[in-house]
Write a protein that holds these residues in place. Structure first.
Motif, PDB file in Angstrom:
ATOM      1  N   SER A  65      -8.613   2.936  -4.198  1.00 36.07           N
ATOM      2  CA  SER A  65      -9.794   2.169  -3.764  1.00 36.07           C
ATOM      3  C   SER A  65     -11.060   2.931  -4.116  1.00 36.07           C
ATOM      4  N   GLY A  80       0.786  -1.228   0.000  1.00 32.50           N
ATOM      5  CA  GLY A  80       0.000   0.000   0.000  1.00 32.50           C
ATOM      6  C   GLY A  80       0.819   1.280   0.000  1.00 32.50           C
ATOM      7  N   ALA A 111      -3.312  -2.514  -8.988  1.00 31.45           N
ATOM      8  CA  ALA A 111      -3.749  -3.315  -7.843  1.00 31.45           C
ATOM      9  C   ALA A 111      -3.840  -4.802  -8.226  1.00 31.45           C
ATOM     10  N   THR A 149      -2.832   5.142  -1.887  1.00 29.43           N
ATOM     11  CA  THR A 149      -3.483   3.916  -2.368  1.00 29.43           C
ATOM     12  C   THR A 149      -4.974   3.921  -2.021  1.00 29.43           C
ATOM     13  N   GLU A 150      -5.351   4.631  -0.929  1.00 31.18           N
ATOM     14  CA  GLU A 150      -6.775   4.709  -0.576  1.00 31.18           C
ATOM     15  C   GLU A 150      -7.548   5.482  -1.652  1.00 31.18           C
ATOM     16  N   LEU A 201      -4.787  -2.894   2.662  1.00 31.46           N
ATOM     17  CA  LEU A 201      -4.872  -3.225   1.239  1.00 31.46           C
ATOM     18  C   LEU A 201      -5.781  -4.441   1.061  1.00 31.46           C
ATOM     19  N   CYS A 261      -5.543   2.326 -12.097  1.00 33.91           N
ATOM     20  CA  CYS A 261      -5.616   1.859 -10.701  1.00 33.91           C
ATOM     21  C   CYS A 261      -5.875   0.360 -10.678  1.00 33.91           C
ATOM     22  N   TYR A 283      -9.660  -7.086  -4.164  1.00 33.56           N
ATOM     23  CA  TYR A 283      -8.270  -7.526  -3.981  1.00 33.56           C
ATOM     24  C   TYR A 283      -8.172  -9.003  -3.562  1.00 33.56           C
ATOM     25  N   TYR A 295      -9.324  -2.805  -0.219  1.00 30.88           N
ATOM     26  CA  TYR A 295      -9.236  -2.554  -1.661  1.00 30.88           C
ATOM     27  C   TYR A 295     -10.270  -3.412  -2.398  1.00 30.88           C
TER      28      TYR A 295
END
Ligand code: BGC
Length: 488
Positions: free
Chosen positions: A367, A327, A408, A363-364, A441, A404, A448, A445
């Motif tokens: 999401s 992350g 991911a 990284t948020e 993460l 994105c 994921y 996410y």
């Protein structure tokens, strides 16, 4: 006659007017229709750009397989006695935790948990039925100054947070310390920091015993507490999951958060490098898989963005796997790619501070962007406005969302190879095994966990249960302190 002519003229004008009106409506409607559809139809140049993104970050099944095989041979090398030849990139650190909880343990324990920039101190009670009750908790964050300052300032700060939860009799109580960095341990209650990761640079800690640094700070502040167990957060996650065996036997603990790492249960007989004579039973090994394929890349296939991140990091040529997976770095990969797209004319918001400043695109954010399933990506639009990126076109939003997703997805598929390597190492491919996982993460996410499961299936691992463990790193420290101090 004239009147007749007049009538004809009027009728003719009316017909023409109606026809013109109808034509105008037709064209207007058509224009409206095209403008609505064109907003959700990709221009060929963007289609091409998205195809390139997918290709750049693609992890085909055979790449997952190569990660699995590469990790497995590094695991083996990491467990063997050092020969002076090239060492393993995966350190395989003995944790000296050689008792796995049953769930029946009871009592009060304390935990100190230092993850990334967060610090938690807790007073906990083990209920003897696989559950942990929080009696007191104190959370704080470790400032940038402390992360880059001197050891004493950092450990004084940590000691103060302990002072807030321990009581006068704490000295006689169990205290577990989760320190989420690579530590070389020679017993269960001490260990030297090998190297900082995740951006930490505090001076005079590398090479030092972190428990000694903490005990000195506690003494300086007159706080009566003493660390009885030092563990990694992955070990805490494993132990915490094992304390509640209702979902099956836990074989490994994994963190997918700011950083990434895994620990698992190994037979002592296989830990060739272990100096102690005892070869019976098991011990938890902290793999430190984040350093896989470092210092030179030979299995991983970094993009130019991964190479830039590595080059500009305080720990250059270390943690190559972590830098492509965890992350802390995924948002930065996206940001670097966006800067490139801005230069190529695909993204017109390069002056936003979120695009200009390293590590500002978190990284948020990814999401949030991935969560938008609307045709026109209206939530992405609204979200981008909140971070000062206004007036994006549908084309730009779609490009960003696909970017994105690709970054991911690559992370999760690389992780599936790594998890398969652990399951294989333990000989559990054909039996149900629980892999306990903690970290934002994995938890937050979108999609994921499913991507990891898909990757595992593609290479034939159908019996792995991925179990989300919340607060596992801290709880595990308290449980480990209880288990390791028991005299049975
Ligand atoms: C550290 C590990 C830790 C992981 C997850 C990595 O950067 O080296 O010790 O377990 O982050 O927090």
């Amino acid at each position: 006659m004239d009147r007749l002519n007049d009538k004809r003229i009027v009728a003719g004008v009316t017909v023409v007017a109606v026809m013109v009106g109808a034509a105008a409506m037709f064209f207007l409607n058509k224009r409206n229709r095209t403008s609505l559809t064109s907003r959700s139809t990709l221009q060929p140049a963007y289609e091409q750009a998205i195809a390139q993104i997918k290709q750049k970050f693609e992890v085909p099944t055979d790449y997952i397989q190569r990660i699995k095989e590469g990790m497995e041979s590094e695991f083996k090398l990491g467990l063997s006695k050092p020969t002076g030849e090239k060492p393993s990139s995966i350190k395989m650190l003995p944790s000296f935790i050689d008792r796995i909880p049953t769930g029946h343990e009871t009592g009060i324990s304390y935990a100190l948990d230092i993850g990334g920039s967060n610090l938690r101190t807790m007073k906990l009670e083990l209920d003897g039925h696989g559950k942990v009750k929080t009696i007191l908790i104190r959370k704080s964050s470790i400032s940038h100054e402390l992360q880059t300052g001197d050891a004493d300032a950092l450990f004084d700060f940590i000691a103060a947070s302990i002072g807030d939860v321990v009581d006068e009799t704490a000295e006689s109580n169990n205290f577990g310390f989760t320190f989420s960095f690579p530590v070389d341990q020679t017993d269960v209650s001490s260990g030297k920091l090998i190297k900082w990761t995740k951006g930490f640079q505090t001076k005079n800690v590398e090479g030092q015993d972190v428990v000694e640094l903490l005990n000195n700070a506690l003494e300086r502040s007159g706080i009566r507490a003493k660390v009885t167990v030092l563990i990694n957060d992955t070990v805490g996650t494993l132990i915490s999951s094992a304390y509640d065996p209702s979902d099956g036997e836990t074989v490994a603990g994994v963190i997918l958060g700011t950083g990434t790492n895994a620990s698992y249960i190994e037979s002592k007989a296989n830990i060739e490098k272990l100096e102690t004579g005892e070869k019976e039973g098991v011990m938890v090994i902290n793999t430190e898989w984040g350093n896989f394929d470092s210092p030179a890349y030979s299995v991983l296939e970094p993009t130019e963005f991964d190479l830039t991140i590595d080059k500009n990091s305080p720990n250059f040529s270390c943690q190559h796997f972590e830098k492509m997976v965890s992350g802390m770095y995924l948002g930065e990969i996206v940001r670097l790619a966006l800067v490139d797209f801005a230069e190529a004319g695909f993204f017109s918001h390069r002056n936003s501070s979120y695009i200009l400043t390293p590590y500002r695109f978190g990284t948020e954010f990814m999401s949030e962007i991935e969560r938008d399933d609307t045709m026109q990506l209206i939530h992405v639009d609204a979200f981008l406005k909140r971070i000062d990126i206004n007036n994006t076109s549908y084309q730009e939003r779609k490009l960003l969302k696909e970017l994105c997703h690709a970054v991911a997805l690559r992370s999760a598929r690389l992780v599936s190879g790594a998890i398969a390597a652990i399951v294989d190492r333990m000989g559990k491919k054909d039996t149900k095994s629980v892999v306990a996982i903690d970290g934002a993460l994995f938890e937050h996410y979108p999609g994921y966990a499913g991507h990891i499961e898909q990757g595992l299936k593609e290479i034939g691992y159908n019996n792995v249960v991925l179990k989300l463990i919340k607060e596992g790193s801290g709880y595990g420290a308290a449980i480990a302190a209880n288990v390791m101090s028991s005299t049975e």
